[in-house]
Scaffold this motif. Structure first.
Motif, PDB file in Angstrom:
ATOM      1  N   LEU A   1       0.896  -1.028  -0.160  1.00 52.05           N
ATOM      2  CA  LEU A   1       0.057  -0.040   0.012  1.00 52.05           C
ATOM      3  C   LEU A   1       0.768   1.387  -0.077  1.00 52.05           C
ATOM      4  CD1 LEU A   1      -2.955  -0.820   2.428  1.00 52.05           C
ATOM      5  CD2 LEU A   1      -3.067  -0.044   0.288  1.00 52.05           C
ATOM      6  N   THR A   2       2.075   1.340   0.712  1.00 51.98           N
ATOM      7  CA  THR A   2       2.788   2.210   0.729  1.00 51.98           C
ATOM      8  C   THR A   2       3.469   2.702  -0.527  1.00 51.98           C
ATOM      9  OG1 THR A   2       3.374   2.102   3.058  1.00 51.98           O
ATOM     10  CG2 THR A   2       5.091   3.486   1.766  1.00 51.98           C
ATOM     11  N   LEU A   3       4.097   1.742  -1.361  1.00 47.08           N
ATOM     12  CA  LEU A   3       4.422   1.828  -2.556  1.00 47.08           C
ATOM     13  C   LEU A   3       3.220   2.593  -3.700  1.00 47.08           C
ATOM     14  CD1 LEU A   3       6.973   1.872  -4.498  1.00 47.08           C
ATOM     15  CD2 LEU A   3       6.089  -0.615  -5.266  1.00 47.08           C
TER      16      LEU A   3
ATOM     17  N   ASP B   1     -10.751  -8.844   6.376  1.00 45.12           N
ATOM     18  CA  ASP B   1      -9.885  -8.749   7.731  1.00 45.12           C
ATOM     19  C   ASP B   1      -9.839  -7.564   8.199  1.00 45.12           C
ATOM     20  OD1 ASP B   1      -7.462 -10.134   9.344  1.00 45.12           O
ATOM     21  OD2 ASP B   1      -6.764  -8.264   8.721  1.00 45.12           O
ATOM     22  N   SER B   2     -10.155  -7.395   9.652  1.00 39.50           N
ATOM     23  CA  SER B   2     -10.354  -6.042  10.264  1.00 39.50           C
ATOM     24  C   SER B   2      -9.103  -5.124  10.243  1.00 39.50           C
ATOM     25  CB  SER B   2     -10.923  -6.525  11.745  1.00 39.50           C
ATOM     26  OG  SER B   2     -10.038  -7.114  12.583  1.00 39.50           O
ATOM     27  N   THR B   3      -8.121  -5.881  10.530  1.00 35.67           N
ATOM     28  CA  THR B   3      -6.563  -5.283  10.395  1.00 35.67           C
ATOM     29  C   THR B   3      -6.411  -4.601   9.084  1.00 35.67           C
ATOM     30  OG1 THR B   3      -5.760  -6.546  12.190  1.00 35.67           O
ATOM     31  CG2 THR B   3      -4.269  -5.473  10.798  1.00 35.67           C
TER      32      THR B   3
ATOM     33  N   LEU C   1      -6.485  -0.239   4.809  1.00 35.97           N
ATOM     34  CA  LEU C   1      -7.110   0.039   3.396  1.00 35.97           C
ATOM     35  C   LEU C   1      -7.822   1.714   3.583  1.00 35.97           C
ATOM     36  CD1 LEU C   1      -8.615  -3.088   2.024  1.00 35.97           C
ATOM     37  CD2 LEU C   1      -6.611  -1.955   1.286  1.00 35.97           C
ATOM     38  N   THR C   2      -8.270   1.839   4.638  1.00 33.24           N
ATOM     39  CA  THR C   2      -9.039   3.170   5.022  1.00 33.24           C
ATOM     40  C   THR C   2      -8.446   4.104   5.959  1.00 33.24           C
ATOM     41  OG1 THR C   2      -9.890   2.135   7.258  1.00 33.24           O
ATOM     42  CG2 THR C   2     -11.262   1.920   4.974  1.00 33.24           C
TER      43      THR C   2
ATOM     44  N   VAL D   1      -2.807   7.796   4.439  1.00 33.89           N
ATOM     45  CA  VAL D   1      -1.995   7.024   3.362  1.00 33.89           C
ATOM     46  C   VAL D   1      -2.991   7.201   1.969  1.00 33.89           C
ATOM     47  CG1 VAL D   1      -1.596   4.672   2.474  1.00 33.89           C
ATOM     48  CG2 VAL D   1      -1.269   5.463   4.885  1.00 33.89           C
ATOM     49  N   SER D   2      -4.196   7.296   2.100  1.00 33.43           N
ATOM     50  CA  SER D   2      -4.864   7.536   0.615  1.00 33.43           C
ATOM     51  C   SER D   2      -4.854   8.960   0.412  1.00 33.43           C
ATOM     52  CB  SER D   2      -6.560   7.308   1.097  1.00 33.43           C
ATOM     53  OG  SER D   2      -6.819   5.834   1.443  1.00 33.43           O
TER      54      SER D   2
END
Length: 738
Positions: A332-334, A352-354, A359-360, A364-365
């Motif tokens: 996700l970082t890349l 998966d909750s983690t 993702l949210t 980061v978004s």
């Protein structure tokens, strides 16, 4: 319907060597060209959504698609910015045998009994957007039946000239789609695609992925296919995001930018390593980590309206992702720092909750959506720093540990663009302010781990950007200051005529004077207003876009009003005012960049493909010692001064040995490893600095006109630095870092 194997054997990872050497930046007379993105209203920011391929693969159904759409809505992903629900391959009947009355694909009614319009309506009802998939060409069945083209007197055979070659199709295999001959009957060819686009728009689609539309996939007319499909979608009157797949070529980047909204830079991220038909694990570390190399030729290609696509994000199903938790954060970082589309490939009904928290994560978004792509400081090591200016004075920095064991990753402020200042550091993943740091930041990271930071300089800030004389093409005079006003003047080798091009991360630049440290500015929106130098106010009046003109020069366009830097009255006189004026194609609106290294500065000479530093083997001071690239080590054998010669060329002098970069022999053989040698006045130790775009230069031999090059763009420390004929590769581009 064929459902033999979920893997797509046509897709392979193309070596970074080939990308960098054979397919590298789209270059016009040595300049990377920046095209305008397709102006269809789509992709103002990178797409966020979900695709059926990774999890549903070759068994999509109406029920499964609706379940995924519902899960995206109820999970909170929609509120976090994820909007698109995209149906990938395997939704249609075999186009070798079955088409509709107008020669288009037919929906398979067994898995999709209510049809595509119904599915689109359901997805829209959840506040989401609907996407579909196809491959280029015209179905073989349409040709065999010579179906009419809707709304015209034309037929399928009016637009096919070759029945022995086929466009790619991955559902049913080769032999399903003929190439469209766009020259045989242009009106008929466009009408066929228009009719298909109109049908898709009638389903309510907001996104169309065209697969196999790449020279790498055997599409010999990929650009034409994309151009005509773009026109077809645009004539529907509906805003439809056009996505291209896969392994698109950087050499055609200007076409992808002009006619589409996103392009896959690589093969599939899926590992296809599940058993007994299971899609799990979705991917593995090798498929994710390969993007660190493969994205390099594409950095900067993504622009507002069209973005690089690193393929699906396989984060969401915990251990079934095929990645450790640290590897999921790294993916996700890349993707975020490269402003890739964030298209989830997971089962949204089993989140998966983690993973959902990853993702949210709004910070980061926000990095992904900001549209400021990052580049690596140095890729010759497994502990890497990637960075991007954010345009507001801050920087995004990602630190990665790509090795298989814990290690420390670090970044120095000087390497990312600024000096003379400390900086505060904020952790985007944890939303934590980490404090102030004088010269850089380091952190211990787990195997395949990463961190994502916002770095904000504090106090007085200097720039490490390269310096240039900016020379008017018409007059041959330099951009210069006269008090607070801007004029053209005869070259005097003064710092008042030198300008640093400081990147803002979105393709625009501050143009910073070396003497005053003020910036080129458009003081008003008035046509004919004389340009001035002003302090930075973070407004658009001090931001400029440089557009290559294809002849070795640029226009400088104000981000405030779109007017160009122009010499008043096309004057060739010293002291003539530099004004802003609408574009008219005149030479007085064209400027060349002449790199000007400071003779008092010992630079690190950094390769833009690898990040490796020009280095003398084993710190040797001997004549004949070979040159190679090596990881940044802070030693004087990686420091070089540039001494200007009477012919305008430079000698490049090692700070440790006092010896010069030299072609041994001398020889004109391409591939010869360079050495250091004592000054002897010969041309095999003299180099001209060739502008390769802001912040990039080529080092061209006076002796044989070959360029300094890193062998095959290899990132390994110790790779030979050679001479090679100009090929447009990023491995022949260098930056001078103080």
């Amino acid at each position: 319907m064929t459902t033999s194997s979920p893997a797509r054997p046509h897709r392979h990872r193309f070596l970074a060597v080939l990308l960098a050497l054979a397919l590298s930046f789209f270059v016009v007379d040595g300049h990377q060209a920046r095209a305008h993105a397709q102006a269809n209203g789509a992709a103002t920011t990178p797409l966020m959504g979900w695709s059926s391929w990774s999890f549903l693969r070759n068994h999509p159904t109406e029920a499964a698609m609706k379940a995924q759409a519902l899960a995206m809505s109820t999970s909170g992903l929609v509120n976090a910015g994820y909007k698109y629900i995209n149906l990938d391959d395997f939704w249609y009947l075999d186009p070798q045998t079955t088409v509709d009355a107008y020669g288009r694909w037919v929906t398979d009614s067994t898995p999709f009994p209510d049809g595509m319009a119904n599915l689109g309506s359901y997805i829209h009802g959840l506040g989401e957007k609907f996407g579909m998939y196809l491959t280029p060409g015209i179905p073989v069945a349409a040709y065999n039946q010579n179906t009419p083209i809707q709304g015209t007197s034309f037929h399928a055979r009016d637009i096919v000239s070759n029945t022995s070659g086929y466009e790619a199709n991955y559902n049913f295999g080769s032999g399903r789609m003929y190439f469209i001959d766009y020259t045989k009957n242009p009106a008929a060819a466009q009408a066929f695609l228009n009719s298909w686009a109109d049908e898709l728009a009638g389903y309510g689609i907001d996104y169309l992925k065209i697969d196999g539309v790449s020279p790498n996939d055997g599409d010999t007319q990929a650009v034409a296919d994309v151009q005509h499909w773009s026109a077809a979608l645009n004539q529907t009157g509906r805003t439809i995001h056009l996505e291209l797949s896969n392994s698109l070529t950087p050499a055609n980047a200007s076409s992808w930018q002009q006619y589409s909204n996103g392009w896959r830079i690589d093969g599939d991220v899926e590992c296809y390593c599940g058993t007994n038909g299971s899609p799990y694990p979705l991917t593995d570390w090798n498929n994710v980590s390969g993007r660190f190399s493969d994205v390099v030729p594409w950095i900067g290609k993504g622009i507002k309206g069209g973005w690089n696509d690193l393929d699906s994000v396989e984060v969401g199903n915990g251990a079934d992702d095929g990645l450790t938790l640290d590897e999921r954060k790294t993916q996700l970082t890349l993707w975020a720092i490269e402003n890739s589309n964030l298209t989830l490939g997971v089962d949204l009904t089993n989140l998966d909750s983690t993973d959902l928290g990853l993702l949210t994560n709004p910070e980061v978004s926000a990095v992904d959506q900001n549209g400021h792509p990052a580049r690596a400081v140095d890729r010759t090591t497994s502990q890497q720093a990637w960075y991007a200016p954010n345009g507001d004075g801050s920087y995004t920095v990602a630190l990665f540990n790509l090795s298989g064991s814990a290690a420390t990753a670090a970044v120095n402020w000087q390497d990312i663009g600024f000096t003379g200042s400390a900086a505060t550091v904020h952790d985007d993943w944890s939303h934590t302010d980490l404090g102030g740091f004088a010269s850089g930041y380091s952190v211990q990271l787990p195997a395949h781990g990463s961190t994502l930071l916002k770095v904000t300089p504090t106090g007085s800030v200097g720039s490490t950007a390269m310096s240039y004389d900016i020379v008017n093409t018409n007059s041959g005079l330099n951009l210069a200051t006269s008090g607070t006003s801007i004029v053209q003047q005869s070259a005097d080798n003064g710092l008042d005529q030198e300008w640093q091009l400081v990147p803002l991360g979105d393709g625009s630049y501050k143009v910073l004077n070396r003497t005053s440290h003020l910036q080129l500015a458009a003081p008003s929106s008035a046509q004919g207003a004389q340009l001035t130098q002003e302090a930075d106010d973070s407004a658009t009046d001090t931001r400029w876009r440089l557009t290559a003109n294809g002849s070795g020069g640029y226009t400088l366009k104000s981000s405030a009003d779109g007017l160009l830097a122009d010499v008043s009255g096309a004057s060739t006189s010293a002291g003539a005012p530099v004004i802003q004026w609408p574009s008219n194609g005149g030479a007085n609106q064209q400027w060349t960049l002449v790199p000007v290294p400071d003779p008092n500065v010992a630079y690190r000479v950094e390769n833009l493909a690898t990040g490796g530093r020009l280095d003398v083997d084993n710190d040797s001071t001997a004549d004949g010692a070979t040159l190679l690239q090596y990881s940044d080590n802070g030693r004087s054998d990686q420091r070089w001064t540039f001494t200007k010669q009477a012919n305008g060329a430079y000698t490049i002098v090692n700070s440790n040995s006092g010896k010069l970069v030299n072609i041994p022999g001398p020889t004109t053989a391409a591939g010869t490893q360079l050495i250091q040698f004592s000054a002897d006045g010969n041309s095999n130790s003299q180099w001209t600095l060739v502008d390769d775009g802001p912040g990039a230069i080529g080092l061209k031999s006076v002796y044989d006109s070959q360029l300094i090059d890193v062998t095959n763009s290899e990132t390994a420390p110790g790779t030979a630095v050679i001479q090679w004929t100009a090929d447009g590769g990023v491995n022949q581009e260098w930056s001078l870092v103080p």
